[in-house]
Design an enzyme around this catalytic site. Structure first.
Site, PDB file in Angstrom:
ATOM      1  N   PHE A  93      -8.481  -5.031  12.066  1.00 12.93           N
ATOM      2  CA  PHE A  93      -7.384  -4.146  12.467  1.00 12.93           C
ATOM      3  C   PHE A  93      -7.485  -2.852  11.675  1.00 12.93           C
ATOM      4  O   PHE A  93      -7.407  -2.860  10.450  1.00 12.93           O
ATOM      5  CB  PHE A  93      -6.001  -4.771  12.236  1.00 12.93           C
ATOM      6  CG  PHE A  93      -4.904  -3.859  12.701  1.00 12.93           C
ATOM      7  CD1 PHE A  93      -4.570  -3.793  14.051  1.00 12.93           C
ATOM      8  CD2 PHE A  93      -4.251  -3.014  11.822  1.00 12.93           C
ATOM      9  CE1 PHE A  93      -3.586  -2.908  14.498  1.00 12.93           C
ATOM     10  CE2 PHE A  93      -3.278  -2.126  12.261  1.00 12.93           C
ATOM     11  CZ  PHE A  93      -2.947  -2.077  13.601  1.00 12.93           C
ATOM     12  N   ASP A 114     -11.511  -0.698   4.354  1.00 19.65           N
ATOM     13  CA  ASP A 114     -10.159  -0.355   4.800  1.00 19.65           C
ATOM     14  C   ASP A 114      -9.181  -1.118   3.911  1.00 19.65           C
ATOM     15  O   ASP A 114      -8.984  -2.324   4.071  1.00 19.65           O
ATOM     16  CB  ASP A 114      -9.962  -0.709   6.279  1.00 19.65           C
ATOM     17  CG  ASP A 114      -8.560  -0.336   6.771  1.00 19.65           C
ATOM     18  OD1 ASP A 114      -7.652  -0.143   5.933  1.00 19.65           O
ATOM     19  OD2 ASP A 114      -8.373  -0.252   7.999  1.00 19.65           O
ATOM     20  N   LYS A 157      -0.141   3.307   3.820  1.00 19.03           N
ATOM     21  CA  LYS A 157       1.003   2.428   3.557  1.00 19.03           C
ATOM     22  C   LYS A 157       1.667   2.688   2.192  1.00 19.03           C
ATOM     23  O   LYS A 157       2.430   3.629   2.057  1.00 19.03           O
ATOM     24  CB  LYS A 157       0.581   0.976   3.754  1.00 19.03           C
ATOM     25  CG  LYS A 157       0.237   0.721   5.242  1.00 19.03           C
ATOM     26  CD  LYS A 157       0.271  -0.719   5.666  1.00 19.03           C
ATOM     27  CE  LYS A 157       0.266  -0.821   7.178  1.00 19.03           C
ATOM     28  NZ  LYS A 157      -0.959  -1.344   7.749  1.00 19.03           N
TER      29      LYS A 157
HETATM   30  C1  LIG Z   1      -1.603  -0.741   9.010  1.00 20.77           C
HETATM   31  C2  LIG Z   1      -3.085  -0.698   8.989  1.00 20.77           C
HETATM   32  C3  LIG Z   1      -3.789   0.369   9.593  1.00 20.77           C
HETATM   33  C4  LIG Z   1      -3.112   1.438  10.403  1.00 20.77           C
HETATM   34  O1  LIG Z   1      -2.182   2.163   9.691  1.00 20.77           O
HETATM   35  P1  LIG Z   1      -1.077   3.028  10.497  1.00 20.77           P
HETATM   36  O2  LIG Z   1      -0.368   3.775   9.417  1.00 20.77           O
HETATM   37  O3  LIG Z   1      -0.211   2.040  11.206  1.00 20.77           O
HETATM   38  O4  LIG Z   1      -1.820   3.912  11.440  1.00 20.77           O
HETATM   39  C5  LIG Z   1      -5.160   0.370   9.470  1.00 20.77           C
HETATM   40  N1  LIG Z   1      -5.818  -0.589   8.802  1.00 20.77           N
HETATM   41  C6  LIG Z   1      -5.177  -1.624   8.213  1.00 20.77           C
HETATM   42  C7  LIG Z   1      -5.959  -2.653   7.471  1.00 20.77           C
HETATM   43  C8  LIG Z   1      -3.799  -1.730   8.305  1.00 20.77           C
HETATM   44  O5  LIG Z   1      -3.161  -2.771   7.770  1.00 20.77           O
END
Ligand SMILES: *Cc1c(COP(=O)(O)O)cnc(C)c1O
Length: 400
Positions: free
Chosen positions: A140, A225, A254
């Site tokens: 994700f 990520d 985040k």
């Molecule tokens: C939440 C998340 C994203 C996307 O972040 P947004 O601020 O919602 O665009 C990408 N990668 C990971 C691992 C995430 O948990």
């Protein structure tokens, strides 16, 4: 207005792209949130780890209010007095030489993709527009059209093509498969050290180490990520530190704002980050003084409150206590730091009904995919609060 009135409004006027629990939150503090009926809940999702520092952390709030009175947005056409300090403090916190600020996580992932491609053409010598990026199943990385192109979750992509080419997918946790997928045109490999949205999925021990070695051997960039796992969530500042590796690029978001504002960034050293030239990439709001001031305070809280150590200690305790709960529904309890997934057996009837029961007992958690309850409270939680939650979680996991 009551809970049902708010829900009715939302259903009528808002897009139905979420399936939230029926709780309407009106304020929050630390690990607790309060709904419009005056009920109090322990937040065990932490806005997908965006509020690692706890809700409405006073120090970040103060920084935000002070900066909001001075100047909020300059655009990058002009310089501001917060961004240089944010850059410096981000480098000190992360150990990377440079960074680029964005807003949402998905935007930062897109930024890393662009940078990896440019590196492939300008440094590695991949023929133009032939660059490939290897991704893994269950990933994700966000919701943009390019990012969903390499999602393996039908719900995220079906009906939203045509998709962006240039991505290859291999099974998560399988370093041999990853090595086999590398070609002379491979620019980068992108992985989450622990997959959050897939249900707190942890790769086999040693996986990141092998990914890192393979990337070095084939001159391929290793992109981590860490939008959800980074910034102390798993008991270290970054989850890749558990395996003592150092990715070439790290994507964060985040908790970089402690939940006050969208702030994201890509971290890398000069030979990579230095490739961006004026005009090649940008964002109206990225790096604005309000975001930078909030980001600085959010990092300072993580550092000064030693939230990495706190997550490691309390997470180990929480995990151990959860693993001791006898329940015929549980398949596995796993996690690192305060990043824990309780995976239920398929015959348990899905995690959602357990989350609804937790809500009735004052705990907010969200089902992740079908069968996982993610437990990831703000890192400022204390042992007493975990001990308050445990019997409630036990009761729910032992229901029929
Ligand atoms: C939440 C998340 C994203 C996307 O972040 P947004 O601020 O919602 O665009 C990408 N990668 C990971 C691992 C995430 O948990």
């Amino acid at each position: 207005m009551k809970t049902q009135d708010f829900i009715a409004l939302e259903e009528q006027y808002g897009a139905h792209n979420y399936h939230p629990l029926d709780v309407v939150i009106e304020r929050a503090e630390g690990v607790w949130v309060y709904d419009v009926e005056g009920n109090r809940y322990l937040d065990c999702l932490s806005s997908y780890s965006a509020v690692n520092q706890g809700h409405v952390h006073p120090r970040i709030l103060q920084a935000m209010l002070e900066q909001a009175k001075k100047v909020t947005l300059t655009s990058r056409a002009f310089r501001n007095d917060q961004l240089p300090l944010f850059y410096k403090e981000l480098s000190e916190f992360s150990g990377y030489e440079m960074s680029i600020p964005m807003n949402s996580g998905a935007e930062a992932v897109e930024t890393a993709i662009k940078l990896a491609r440019k590196w492939a053409y300008r440094v590695k010598g991949v023929p133009r527009y032939q660059a490939e990026i290897i991704t893994v199943s269950g990933n994700f990385h966000g919701r943009t059209t390019t990012i969903i192109s390499f999602s393996t979750e039908p719900l995220y992509k079906e009906d939203f093509g045509p998709f962006t080419p240039g991505f290859v997918t291999v099974p998560y946790g399988d370093a041999d498969a990853l090595e086999r997928a590398i070609t002379p045109n491979t620019a980068a490999v992108s992985v989450e050290p622990i997959q959050g949205e897939a249900g707190v999925v942890m790769p086999p021990a040693g996986y990141l180490k092998r990914v890192s070695e393979i990337c070095k051997r084939y001159n391929v960039l290793f992109i981590a990520d860490e939008i959800q796992t980074g910034l102390c969530r798993t008991g270290k500042r970054f989850a890749f530190q558990h395996e003592d590796v150092r990715p070439d690029m790290v994507v964060i978001g985040k908790a970089l704002s402690g939940g006050f504002y969208p702030v994201s960034a890509v971290l890398a050293d000069r030979p990579i980050m230095g490739l961006f030239q004026p005009g090649e990439h940008g964002s109206t709001f990225g790096g604005n003084p309000l975001a930078a001031a909030i980001g600085r305070a959010a990092l300072a809280v993580l550092r000064d409150e030693k939230l990495d150590e706190r997550s490691a200690e309390l997470g180990a305790y929480f995990l151990e206590q959860l693993q001791e709960i006898p329940s015929r529904h549980i398949k596995e309890v796993r996690g690192k730091g305060l990043f824990i997934g309780v995976e239920l057996k398929p015959e348990a009837g899905g995690a959602r009904r357990f989350c609804v029961e937790l809500q009735k007992r004052g705990i907010l958690a969200k089902e992740t995919h079908e069968h996982v309850i993610r437990l990831a409270p703000p890192l400022v939680i204390d042992k007493e609060t975990i001990d308050w939650a445990l019997p409630r979680i036990r009761e729910v996991l032992q229901m029929n």
